[in-house]
Design a protein around this motif. Structure first.
Motif, PDB file in Angstrom:
ATOM      1  N   ALA A  20       0.831  -1.207   0.000  1.00  0.00           N
ATOM      2  CA  ALA A  20       0.000   0.000   0.000  1.00  0.00           C
ATOM      3  C   ALA A  20       0.863   1.254   0.000  1.00  0.00           C
ATOM      4  O   ALA A  20       0.593   2.217  -0.732  1.00  0.00           O
ATOM      5  N   ILE A  21       1.918   1.252   0.813  1.00  0.00           N
ATOM      6  CA  ILE A  21       2.813   2.411   0.861  1.00  0.00           C
ATOM      7  C   ILE A  21       3.476   2.635  -0.488  1.00  0.00           C
ATOM      8  O   ILE A  21       3.541   3.761  -0.999  1.00  0.00           O
ATOM      9  N   ARG A  22       3.971   1.555  -1.087  1.00  0.00           N
ATOM     10  CA  ARG A  22       4.637   1.685  -2.382  1.00  0.00           C
ATOM     11  C   ARG A  22       3.662   2.225  -3.441  1.00  0.00           C
ATOM     12  O   ARG A  22       4.020   3.087  -4.246  1.00  0.00           O
ATOM     13  N   ARG A  23       2.433   1.733  -3.425  1.00  0.00           N
ATOM     14  CA  ARG A  23       1.447   2.209  -4.396  1.00  0.00           C
ATOM     15  C   ARG A  23       1.143   3.691  -4.208  1.00  0.00           C
ATOM     16  O   ARG A  23       1.040   4.437  -5.195  1.00  0.00           O
ATOM     17  N   ILE A  24       1.029   4.127  -2.967  1.00  0.00           N
ATOM     18  CA  ILE A  24       0.731   5.537  -2.697  1.00  0.00           C
ATOM     19  C   ILE A  24       1.887   6.431  -3.136  1.00  0.00           C
ATOM     20  O   ILE A  24       1.689   7.491  -3.745  1.00  0.00           O
ATOM     21  N   VAL A  25       3.107   6.000  -2.845  1.00  0.00           N
ATOM     22  CA  VAL A  25       4.277   6.782  -3.266  1.00  0.00           C
ATOM     23  C   VAL A  25       4.286   6.946  -4.780  1.00  0.00           C
ATOM     24  O   VAL A  25       4.501   8.049  -5.315  1.00  0.00           O
ATOM     25  N   TYR A  26       4.027   5.875  -5.491  1.00  0.00           N
ATOM     26  CA  TYR A  26       4.017   5.943  -6.945  1.00  0.00           C
ATOM     27  C   TYR A  26       2.826   6.749  -7.480  1.00  0.00           C
ATOM     28  O   TYR A  26       2.903   7.311  -8.583  1.00  0.00           O
ATOM     29  N   ASP A  27       1.731   6.809  -6.717  1.00  0.00           N
ATOM     30  CA  ASP A  27       0.620   7.671  -7.126  1.00  0.00           C
ATOM     31  C   ASP A  27       1.109   9.104  -7.323  1.00  0.00           C
ATOM     32  O   ASP A  27       0.741   9.786  -8.290  1.00  0.00           O
ATOM     33  N   TYR A  28       1.922   9.575  -6.384  1.00  0.00           N
ATOM     34  CA  TYR A  28       2.436  10.942  -6.451  1.00  0.00           C
ATOM     35  C   TYR A  28       3.523  11.080  -7.506  1.00  0.00           C
ATOM     36  O   TYR A  28       3.544  12.068  -8.258  1.00  0.00           O
ATOM     37  N   LEU A  29       4.419  10.124  -7.579  1.00  0.00           N
ATOM     38  CA  LEU A  29       5.493  10.203  -8.574  1.00  0.00           C
ATOM     39  C   LEU A  29       4.926  10.159  -9.989  1.00  0.00           C
ATOM     40  O   LEU A  29       5.410  10.861 -10.887  1.00  0.00           O
ATOM     41  N   ASP A  30       3.908   9.326 -10.208  1.00  0.00           N
ATOM     42  CA  ASP A  30       3.282   9.257 -11.531  1.00  0.00           C
ATOM     43  C   ASP A  30       2.623  10.589 -11.894  1.00  0.00           C
ATOM     44  O   ASP A  30       2.668  11.026 -13.051  1.00  0.00           O
ATOM     45  N   VAL A  85       3.524  13.534 -10.877  1.00  0.00           N
ATOM     46  CA  VAL A  85       4.603  14.476 -11.198  1.00  0.00           C
ATOM     47  C   VAL A  85       5.132  14.215 -12.603  1.00  0.00           C
ATOM     48  O   VAL A  85       5.315  15.135 -13.404  1.00  0.00           O
ATOM     49  N   ASP A  86       5.370  12.945 -12.920  1.00  0.00           N
ATOM     50  CA  ASP A  86       5.883  12.592 -14.250  1.00  0.00           C
ATOM     51  C   ASP A  86       4.915  13.005 -15.358  1.00  0.00           C
ATOM     52  O   ASP A  86       5.335  13.345 -16.468  1.00  0.00           O
ATOM     53  N   ALA A  87       3.620  12.961 -15.061  1.00  0.00           N
ATOM     54  CA  ALA A  87       2.607  13.338 -16.054  1.00  0.00           C
ATOM     55  C   ALA A  87       2.426  14.849 -16.155  1.00  0.00           C
ATOM     56  O   ALA A  87       1.635  15.326 -16.977  1.00  0.00           O
ATOM     57  N   GLY A  88       3.135  15.607 -15.319  1.00  0.00           N
ATOM     58  CA  GLY A  88       3.014  17.056 -15.332  1.00  0.00           C
ATOM     59  C   GLY A  88       1.734  17.564 -14.704  1.00  0.00           C
ATOM     60  O   GLY A  88       1.339  18.704 -14.941  1.00  0.00           O
ATOM     61  N   GLU A  89       1.074  16.725 -13.883  1.00  0.00           N
ATOM     62  CA  GLU A  89      -0.208  17.097 -13.281  1.00  0.00           C
ATOM     63  C   GLU A  89      -0.072  17.600 -11.853  1.00  0.00           C
ATOM     64  O   GLU A  89      -1.051  18.074 -11.274  1.00  0.00           O
ATOM     65  N   MET A  90       1.122  17.497 -11.265  1.00  0.00           N
ATOM     66  CA  MET A  90       1.284  17.880  -9.870  1.00  0.00           C
ATOM     67  C   MET A  90       2.704  18.367  -9.622  1.00  0.00           C
ATOM     68  O   MET A  90       3.663  17.808 -10.155  1.00  0.00           O
ATOM     69  N   VAL A  91       2.816  19.419  -8.831  1.00  0.00           N
ATOM     70  CA  VAL A  91       4.103  19.914  -8.352  1.00  0.00           C
ATOM     71  C   VAL A  91       4.134  19.694  -6.849  1.00  0.00           C
ATOM     72  O   VAL A  91       3.265  20.199  -6.134  1.00  0.00           O
ATOM     73  N   LEU A  92       5.094  18.934  -6.367  1.00  0.00           N
ATOM     74  CA  LEU A  92       5.144  18.575  -4.957  1.00  0.00           C
ATOM     75  C   LEU A  92       5.744  19.694  -4.115  1.00  0.00           C
ATOM     76  O   LEU A  92       6.735  20.316  -4.505  1.00  0.00           O
ATOM     77  N   SER A  93       5.131  19.921  -2.955  1.00  0.00           N
ATOM     78  CA  SER A  93       5.705  20.863  -2.006  1.00  0.00           C
ATOM     79  C   SER A  93       6.901  20.217  -1.322  1.00  0.00           C
ATOM     80  O   SER A  93       7.108  18.994  -1.398  1.00  0.00           O
ATOM     81  N   ALA A  94       7.683  21.014  -0.628  1.00  0.00           N
ATOM     82  CA  ALA A  94       8.850  20.479   0.082  1.00  0.00           C
ATOM     83  C   ALA A  94       8.422  19.476   1.147  1.00  0.00           C
ATOM     84  O   ALA A  94       9.065  18.432   1.328  1.00  0.00           O
ATOM     85  N   ASP A  95       7.329  19.774   1.863  1.00  0.00           N
ATOM     86  CA  ASP A  95       6.849  18.866   2.909  1.00  0.00           C
ATOM     87  C   ASP A  95       6.375  17.541   2.322  1.00  0.00           C
ATOM     88  O   ASP A  95       6.636  16.474   2.873  1.00  0.00           O
ATOM     89  N   THR A  96       5.660  17.613   1.196  1.00  0.00           N
ATOM     90  CA  THR A  96       5.181  16.386   0.556  1.00  0.00           C
ATOM     91  C   THR A  96       6.353  15.555   0.057  1.00  0.00           C
ATOM     92  O   THR A  96       6.376  14.331   0.220  1.00  0.00           O
TER      93      THR A  96
END
Length: 358
Positions: A320-330, A332-343
């Motif tokens: 579950a943790i690995r899937r959630i981490v990749y949710d965010y990385l994916d 970012v890779d798609a150009g749909e999200m910019v991560l904050s420093a805290d995130t």
């Protein structure tokens, strides 16, 4: 050109305004801008010749008289009624969407709440400059944001958030009012991607996370902050709203569910109802007494949602943790999200635990 997901329509403020027979459909778009007749427009859209006779066309270039405002007596009866007549309220709602598109004051209010234009347009928000203040029989009116509630694809209720706090004759402050009843409904359907339309024993939503919250503004806040990372959100409305069987059927399609309510006892009650269908559900009260919109305005909501998913909802499960981490990385890779420093920091922390290098 203004396009609305809520009405499945369009209008152009410059050349084909809303006052000219309201919202237009796809056929009218091709007819008007392609300078073709109805049959040709249908053939272009469908790729095959049209059978039968063409219906009588609307005159989309001849203006009609704008809708006159209701009299004081009519308005007070309409505004104070719990009944929701779509033939009256749908046109008024459609006009409110157009008014929001052209009102800088209402847009400023939403931006001060932290919202982007894409968000309020996605959820079909509108603006009404003269909403009756409760308890005043329509004699006192104020500008308000219009928030639509849909059920089975139909407009079922409207909620109004005044741009500034109003007062009843008793002196009690009032921030919002409404028309129709949202009971048995979720707010937020316009923010979903439509997966729920496909009924199966392995729904796509099982790989996504659903947040259940209170209030339209909170739902929109979570959507704006986290939707690209496979996060959906719905609101159950007021604190006395209860989850019906169809609502629980919808929630049960998700693999992870977070119930974020304002009060701990309210959160516990909602979690208890959901847990019968979804064992893996997390209930939380608003962290530090800040609701989702408060965290959005502080610039911390993206991190708060990621923290709730990783620190609490995942329950230490490596997959579950690995899937959630990749949710965010994916995202970012798609150009749909910019991560904050805290995130980024919390993703790096949990990614290290499951062998994902960030």
């Amino acid at each position: 050109l203004h396009v609305s997901r809520a009405t499945n329509g369009w209008f152009c403020r410059k050349c084909n305004g809303l006052e000219r027979h309201g919202w237009k459909d796809a056929i009218e778009f091709v007819t008007y801008y392609g300078r073709v007749d109805f049959s040709t427009a249908v053939e272009r859209l469908t790729g095959r010749p049209m059978e039968g006779k063409s219906p009588m066309q609307k005159n989309i270039t001849t203006p009609v008289a704008p809708e006159p405002p209701p009299s004081a007596v009519e308005a007070s009866k309409i505004d104070d009624s719990d009944k929701f007549d779509p033939t009256y309220w749908v046109p008024r709602y459609e006009r409110s969407v157009a008014l929001l598109a052209g009102d800088s004051g209402a847009q400023t209010y939403l931006r001060e709440r932290g919202f982007e234009r894409e968000t309020w347009e996605r959820f079909g928000f509108g603006f009404d400059p003269a909403v009756a203040v409760p308890g005043t029989d329509g004699k006192q009116r104020a500008p308000a944001i219009v928030m639509p509630w849909f059920g089975s694809g139909q407009l079922r209720a409207l909620r109004y958030r005044f741009l500034g706090a109003q007062q009843r004759p008793t002196g009690k402050a009032v921030k919002q009012t409404g028309r129709g009843s949202p009971k048995g409904l979720f707010f937020g359907g316009l923010g979903l991607d439509g997966f729920q339309a496909f009924q199966s024993d392995k729904p796509t939503e099982r790989l996504r996370c659903l947040f259940v919250c209170e209030g339209e503004m909170n739902a929109m806040s979570i959507w704006q902050a986290a939707h690209p990372a496979r996060v959906d959100v719905v609101s159950i409305g007021s604190q006395d709203s209860k989850l019906t069987a169809p609502m629980l059927d919808f929630v049960a399609r998700y693999g992870d569910v977070v119930a974020w309510l304002d009060m701990p006892d309210r959160s516990a009650n909602v979690v208890g109802a959901i847990r019968e269908r979804v064992p893996h559900v997390l209930g939380v009260a608003s962290p530090k007494d800040n609701d989702a919109n408060d965290w959005l305005k502080l610039g911390k909501l993206q991190y708060i949602v990621a923290w709730l998913r990783l620190e609490r909802a995942a329950g230490g499960d490596v997959d579950a943790i690995r899937r959630i981490v990749y949710d965010y990385l994916d995202a970012v890779d798609a150009g749909e999200m910019v991560l904050s420093a805290d995130t980024t920091a919390i993703l790096r922390k949990f990614g290290a635990k499951v062998g994902v290098d960030i």
